[in-house]
Structure formats: C-alpha cells, structure tokens
Design a protein around this motif. Structure first.
Motif, PDB file in Angstrom:
ATOM      1  N   PRO A 140      24.630 -11.136   6.377  1.00  0.00           N
ATOM      2  CA  PRO A 140      23.626 -11.590   5.417  1.00  0.00           C
ATOM      3  C   PRO A 140      23.000 -10.438   4.622  1.00  0.00           C
ATOM      4  O   PRO A 140      22.744 -10.587   3.424  1.00  0.00           O
ATOM      5  N   ALA A 141      22.773  -9.305   5.277  1.00  0.00           N
ATOM      6  CA  ALA A 141      22.196  -8.159   4.561  1.00  0.00           C
ATOM      7  C   ALA A 141      23.139  -7.683   3.458  1.00  0.00           C
ATOM      8  O   ALA A 141      22.699  -7.374   2.339  1.00  0.00           O
ATOM      9  N   GLU A 142      24.438  -7.626   3.747  1.00  0.00           N
ATOM     10  CA  GLU A 142      25.406  -7.204   2.733  1.00  0.00           C
ATOM     11  C   GLU A 142      25.507  -8.237   1.604  1.00  0.00           C
ATOM     12  O   GLU A 142      25.605  -7.871   0.431  1.00  0.00           O
ATOM     13  N   ALA A 143      25.483  -9.517   1.963  1.00  0.00           N
ATOM     14  CA  ALA A 143      25.548 -10.579   0.953  1.00  0.00           C
ATOM     15  C   ALA A 143      24.314 -10.539   0.056  1.00  0.00           C
ATOM     16  O   ALA A 143      24.418 -10.678  -1.173  1.00  0.00           O
ATOM     17  N   PHE A 144      23.151 -10.353   0.653  1.00  0.00           N
ATOM     18  CA  PHE A 144      21.901 -10.228  -0.091  1.00  0.00           C
ATOM     19  C   PHE A 144      21.966  -9.030  -1.040  1.00  0.00           C
ATOM     20  O   PHE A 144      21.634  -9.141  -2.223  1.00  0.00           O
ATOM     21  N   ASP A 145      22.379  -7.884  -0.525  1.00  0.00           N
ATOM     22  CA  ASP A 145      22.460  -6.680  -1.353  1.00  0.00           C
ATOM     23  C   ASP A 145      23.422  -6.864  -2.524  1.00  0.00           C
ATOM     24  O   ASP A 145      23.134  -6.415  -3.642  1.00  0.00           O
ATOM     25  N   ALA A 146      24.548  -7.523  -2.278  1.00  0.00           N
ATOM     26  CA  ALA A 146      25.500  -7.772  -3.364  1.00  0.00           C
ATOM     27  C   ALA A 146      24.869  -8.667  -4.425  1.00  0.00           C
ATOM     28  O   ALA A 146      25.075  -8.460  -5.626  1.00  0.00           O
ATOM     29  N   TRP A 147      24.088  -9.655  -3.991  1.00  0.00           N
ATOM     30  CA  TRP A 147      23.440 -10.561  -4.946  1.00  0.00           C
ATOM     31  C   TRP A 147      22.363  -9.826  -5.739  1.00  0.00           C
ATOM     32  O   TRP A 147      22.336  -9.854  -6.963  1.00  0.00           O
ATOM     33  N   VAL A 148      21.477  -9.156  -5.024  1.00  0.00           N
ATOM     34  CA  VAL A 148      20.297  -8.554  -5.661  1.00  0.00           C
ATOM     35  C   VAL A 148      20.603  -7.211  -6.309  1.00  0.00           C
ATOM     36  O   VAL A 148      20.290  -6.990  -7.480  1.00  0.00           O
ATOM     37  N   ASP A 149      21.202  -6.306  -5.569  1.00  0.00           N
ATOM     38  CA  ASP A 149      21.418  -4.947  -6.080  1.00  0.00           C
ATOM     39  C   ASP A 149      22.579  -4.847  -7.065  1.00  0.00           C
ATOM     40  O   ASP A 149      22.586  -3.953  -7.923  1.00  0.00           O
ATOM     41  N   ASP A 150      23.564  -5.720  -6.923  1.00  0.00           N
ATOM     42  CA  ASP A 150      24.794  -5.585  -7.709  1.00  0.00           C
ATOM     43  C   ASP A 150      25.018  -6.713  -8.704  1.00  0.00           C
ATOM     44  O   ASP A 150      26.123  -6.857  -9.230  1.00  0.00           O
ATOM     45  N   ILE A 151      23.994  -7.516  -8.992  1.00  0.00           N
ATOM     46  CA  ILE A 151      24.172  -8.661  -9.898  1.00  0.00           C
ATOM     47  C   ILE A 151      24.755  -8.230 -11.240  1.00  0.00           C
ATOM     48  O   ILE A 151      25.547  -8.947 -11.838  1.00  0.00           O
ATOM     49  N   GLY A 152      24.421  -7.056 -11.689  1.00  0.00           N
ATOM     50  CA  GLY A 152      24.952  -6.568 -12.963  1.00  0.00           C
ATOM     51  C   GLY A 152      26.440  -6.309 -12.953  1.00  0.00           C
ATOM     52  O   GLY A 152      27.072  -6.247 -14.011  1.00  0.00           O
ATOM     53  N   GLN A 153      27.024  -6.192 -11.761  1.00  0.00           N
ATOM     54  CA  GLN A 153      28.461  -5.939 -11.658  1.00  0.00           C
ATOM     55  C   GLN A 153      29.281  -7.223 -11.570  1.00  0.00           C
ATOM     56  O   GLN A 153      30.463  -7.220 -11.897  1.00  0.00           O
ATOM     57  N   HIS A 172       8.832 -23.060 -19.779  1.00  0.00           N
ATOM     58  CA  HIS A 172       9.120 -24.094 -18.766  1.00  0.00           C
ATOM     59  C   HIS A 172      10.345 -23.694 -17.943  1.00  0.00           C
ATOM     60  O   HIS A 172      11.403 -24.322 -18.034  1.00  0.00           O
ATOM     61  N   PRO A 173      10.232 -22.640 -17.136  1.00  0.00           N
ATOM     62  CA  PRO A 173      11.402 -22.156 -16.384  1.00  0.00           C
ATOM     63  C   PRO A 173      11.781 -23.065 -15.223  1.00  0.00           C
ATOM     64  O   PRO A 173      10.968 -23.848 -14.729  1.00  0.00           O
ATOM     65  N   SER A 174      13.012 -22.915 -14.807  1.00  0.00           N
ATOM     66  CA  SER A 174      13.453 -23.497 -13.539  1.00  0.00           C
ATOM     67  C   SER A 174      13.361 -22.382 -12.498  1.00  0.00           C
ATOM     68  O   SER A 174      12.823 -21.309 -12.777  1.00  0.00           O
ATOM     69  N   ARG A 175      13.857 -22.637 -11.286  1.00  0.00           N
ATOM     70  CA  ARG A 175      13.820 -21.648 -10.203  1.00  0.00           C
ATOM     71  C   ARG A 175      15.187 -21.566  -9.555  1.00  0.00           C
ATOM     72  O   ARG A 175      15.860 -22.574  -9.376  1.00  0.00           O
ATOM     73  N   LEU A 176      15.541 -20.357  -9.152  1.00  0.00           N
ATOM     74  CA  LEU A 176      16.737 -20.149  -8.347  1.00  0.00           C
ATOM     75  C   LEU A 176      16.294 -19.677  -6.974  1.00  0.00           C
ATOM     76  O   LEU A 176      15.542 -18.707  -6.861  1.00  0.00           O
ATOM     77  N   ALA A 177      16.738 -20.373  -5.942  1.00  0.00           N
ATOM     78  CA  ALA A 177      16.479 -19.975  -4.558  1.00  0.00           C
ATOM     79  C   ALA A 177      17.836 -19.738  -3.904  1.00  0.00           C
ATOM     80  O   ALA A 177      18.686 -20.634  -3.884  1.00  0.00           O
ATOM     81  N   VAL A 178      18.029 -18.528  -3.404  1.00  0.00           N
ATOM     82  CA  VAL A 178      19.304 -18.174  -2.776  1.00  0.00           C
ATOM     83  C   VAL A 178      19.011 -17.709  -1.357  1.00  0.00           C
ATOM     84  O   VAL A 178      18.266 -16.751  -1.153  1.00  0.00           O
ATOM     85  N   GLN A 179      19.599 -18.418  -0.386  1.00  0.00           N
ATOM     86  CA  GLN A 179      19.436 -18.063   1.028  1.00  0.00           C
ATOM     87  C   GLN A 179      20.746 -17.527   1.563  1.00  0.00           C
ATOM     88  O   GLN A 179      21.830 -17.969   1.161  1.00  0.00           O
ATOM     89  N   PHE A 180      20.628 -16.594   2.505  1.00  0.00           N
ATOM     90  CA  PHE A 180      21.785 -15.949   3.127  1.00  0.00           C
ATOM     91  C   PHE A 180      21.694 -16.229   4.620  1.00  0.00           C
ATOM     92  O   PHE A 180      20.856 -15.659   5.317  1.00  0.00           O
ATOM     93  N   VAL A 181      22.547 -17.141   5.095  1.00  0.00           N
ATOM     94  CA  VAL A 181      22.459 -17.669   6.453  1.00  0.00           C
ATOM     95  C   VAL A 181      23.603 -17.119   7.302  1.00  0.00           C
ATOM     96  O   VAL A 181      24.779 -17.318   6.964  1.00  0.00           O
ATOM     97  N   PRO A 182      23.281 -16.438   8.415  1.00  0.00           N
ATOM     98  CA  PRO A 182      24.352 -15.920   9.276  1.00  0.00           C
ATOM     99  C   PRO A 182      25.102 -17.066   9.955  1.00  0.00           C
ATOM    100  O   PRO A 182      24.505 -18.077  10.346  1.00  0.00           O
ATOM    101  N   LEU A 183      26.399 -16.893  10.088  1.00  0.00           N
ATOM    102  CA  LEU A 183      27.231 -17.887  10.763  1.00  0.00           C
ATOM    103  C   LEU A 183      27.614 -17.381  12.148  1.00  0.00           C
ATOM    104  O   LEU A 183      27.869 -16.177  12.317  1.00  0.00           O
ATOM    105  N   ASP A 184      27.664 -18.268  13.121  1.00  0.00           N
ATOM    106  CA  ASP A 184      27.999 -17.883  14.493  1.00  0.00           C
ATOM    107  C   ASP A 184      29.352 -17.193  14.583  1.00  0.00           C
ATOM    108  O   ASP A 184      29.529 -16.265  15.367  1.00  0.00           O
ATOM    109  N   GLN A 185      30.312 -17.645  13.793  1.00  0.00           N
ATOM    110  CA  GLN A 185      31.665 -17.083  13.843  1.00  0.00           C
ATOM    111  C   GLN A 185      31.808 -15.848  12.962  1.00  0.00           C
ATOM    112  O   GLN A 185      32.901 -15.326  12.804  1.00  0.00           O
TER     113      GLN A 185
END
Length: 143
Positions: free
Chosen positions: A14-27, A89-102
């Motif tokens: 999840p930390a890597e997925a979050f970082d890719a979303w937030v830190d690397d969105i421009g890429q 009149h903006p909308s909202r984006l909510a992005v969650q990063f959920v760890p999977l057991d597998q």
C-alpha cells in the motif's frame, strides 16, 4: 448521487501504491485528460491537508485542479477536483490503498461529491478505467 467507483489490484505494498499515486502522478497521468495535451509537462499532489493538486503546462504554467482534504500516507488521499468542471462546484476523488492478505494492494477509487451543482459534468468521467490501467502499468514497471 452515487459516486463513480472503480478498483484494481497492483502487485506492491500500500505504501508503494500510495507513493506511485501521489508522488508520481505526473509520470502516469494521461495528457489527454488535461486542458492542453500538447503542453502537458506533469502533475503533482502536495500530500498534506490543504495541499494543491495541479497540472504543469508548457504554456499555462501551473494549473490548479484541486485541494487535498485528507491524507494518510500509505492508506488514503482525498481531494477536490475541478478538472473538466466548474471550479465553484468541484467533485471529490477519494483513493484508498488496501493491503491484501495474499500480497499486493487493492486501489479503490471513488469519484464522489456529485449534486445538482455539478452533475452536468459527470458524463465526462467515463474513462477512469483507462486512467487506472495507465497507473497500474506504471506501478508494474516501477515497483
């Protein structure tokens, strides 16, 4: 009005997925989903409450697209979005990063905040699967 919801699984923490979303969105953000695809130079999310979400354009410079409402590193980012909409009149984006057991992470996107003031723009947001596929391909290459 119900949110537009999509999810996908990526093979990283999840930390890597979050970082890719937030830190690397421009890429990974597709230039076609900007005011001027030919001038697109990148995008950024400032990962703090009140932080800016913006595009960088060769001609227009920094173009604000939203404001961060909530952030939990490795778990969640929520921001307003007026890209392709009336900024009053903006909308909202909510992005969650959920760890999977597998292993891996489920990325859950909810494009919400739709009401009478912005519903006329909702039809513009049918291509989230294409944007998410581009994000997933970026994650697969870099994580």
């Amino acid at each position: 009005m119900d949110p537009i919801r999509h999810e996908l699984v990526v093979a990283c923490t999840p930390a890597e997925a979050f970082d890719a979303w937030v830190d690397d969105i421009g890429q990974w953000w597709h230039p076609d989903y900007t005011p001027d695809p030919a001038g697109f130079l990148g995008a950024a999310i400032e990962p703090r409450v009140g932080g800016r979400v913006y595009l960088v354009d060769a001609t227009l410079g920094e173009v604000d697209w939203g404001s961060v409402l909530a952030v939990a590193p490795g778990a969640l980012v929520v921001h307003t979005s007026w890209l392709g909409q009336d900024p009053a009149h903006p909308s909202r984006l909510a992005v969650q990063f959920v760890p999977l057991d597998q292993g891996g992470t489920r990325v859950e996107l909810a494009h919400e905040g739709w009401d009478e003031s912005n519903v006329e723009f909702r039809h513009k947001f049918t291509e989230w699967p294409l944007i998410l596929d581009r994000y997933a391909a970026f994650v697969a290459r870099t994580r």
